[in-house]
Design an enzyme around this catalytic site. Structure first.
Site, mmCIF file in Angstrom:
data_model
loop_
_atom_site.group_PDB
_atom_site.id
_atom_site.type_symbol
_atom_site.label_atom_id
_atom_site.label_comp_id
_atom_site.label_asym_id
_atom_site.label_seq_id
_atom_site.Cartn_x
_atom_site.Cartn_y
_atom_site.Cartn_z
ATOM 1 C CG HIS A 172 5.785 7.781 0.950
ATOM 2 N ND1 HIS A 172 4.943 7.912 2.032
ATOM 3 C CD2 HIS A 172 6.676 8.791 1.037
ATOM 4 C CE1 HIS A 172 5.314 8.962 2.749
ATOM 5 N NE2 HIS A 172 6.364 9.516 2.174
ATOM 6 C CG ASP A 230 5.192 12.838 -0.580
ATOM 7 O OD1 ASP A 230 4.314 13.223 -1.367
ATOM 8 O OD2 ASP A 230 5.436 13.380 0.509
#
Ligand SMILES: [Zn+2]
Length: 278
Positions: free
Chosen positions: A247, A95
């Site tokens: 992430h 992400d």
């Protein structure tokens, strides 16, 4: 590296440090605790892409096409949020990018021939269009992670949510015409019925996760400690069908990259790593 931080910090709803993007999340690092996304502020990541690339661990029904279609029809929970791949395959999701760290992650995934899913933020796409192109070129799946990572977007009106998600998709399509964007992940996992509905109307499945190594929680861990925390959490909690949240943007992702350098070959050995189907 600092440029990345500055850039991505701008994606936060408050404009504060990048750590604040996900800073409100609970300290629970267990997948179960984080998977509900509900009221906890947590980051999101991306999930997989299309076909199974790893080895079919349990020969069972793990052919690429089989697992892909299984996942496609998996969306699951009564709240409309998909948290598992729907088959034995495991989905890696990243992400908050693209960011300056994305190329290193892409190189590692390429090295192991692993496909993943990237939940990208509109302003980050605007900042790093080239990396979005590389994500798509490498065959990873895309997921809409809102225009600027507004963790409260889901509480706003349907029209506001729709405009945000559409703007994000438009930016993605401007960079990669024809790209498939079949998933939506609310910032911090703060899905609301309205957000899930709007995403669905735009043709996107709301994507949650089952394993959260909390690589966003830079206030709690850093450096080698963070890397070890990520490795341990993923090792201990990943099971067939898992969607793992990590992430590639939103701050310094060195620890995440270091962790996946160790984890990728291990996971590939144990599971069929799949990109969520589009
Ligand atoms: Zn996020």
């Amino acid at each position: 590296m600092s440029a990345v931080v500055l850039t991505l910090a701008g994606c936060g709803t408050t404009g504060a440090s990048t750590a604040s993007w996900h800073g409100a999340a609970s300290s629970a690092a267990s997948p179960a605790a984080s998977s509900d996304g509900g009221g906890q502020a947590r980051p999101i990541s991306d999930s997989t892409a299309q076909a199974a690339t790893g080895k079919p661990s349990a020969s069972a029904s793990a052919s690429p096409s089989t697992s892909a279609s299984a996942a496609a029809s998996a969306p699951a929970s009564s709240d409309g949020i998909m948290r598992q791949t729907g088959g034995p395959g495991v989905a890696l999701t990243f992400d908050d990018g693209p960011s300056a760290d994305t190329p290193r992650l892409l190189a590692m995934l390429r090295e192991h021939n692993i496909k993943a899913t990237f939940c990208v933020v509109g302003v980050a796409v605007q900042e790093f269009p080239q990396y979005l192109k590389e994500i798509v070129k490498d065959g990873h799946t895309l997921c809409n992670h809102t225009w600027k990572h507004d963790e409260k977007l889901g509480k706003k009106s349907a029209d506001t949510i729709r405009a945000d998600l559409q703007r994000t998709n438009d930016e993605i399509l401007k960079v990669v015409p024809g790209a498939q964007i079949k998933y939506f992940r609310h910032p911090a996992g703060n899905f609301t019925p309205t957000a899930v509905k709007v995403a669905s109307e735009l043709g996107m499945v709301s994507l949650g996760w089952t394993v959260d190594p909390s690589d966003w929680n830079v206030k709690k861990w850093s450096g080698a400690q963070m890397t070890q925390h990520i490795i341990t959490t993923v090792r201990n909690n990943t099971k067939p069908g898992a969607v793992i949240l990590s992430h590639d943007g939103g701050g310094d992702r060195s620890a995440t990259l270091a962790a996946y350098k160790t984890l990728l070959p291990e996971l590939k050995q144990q599971y069929s790593l799949v990109a969520l189907p589009v």
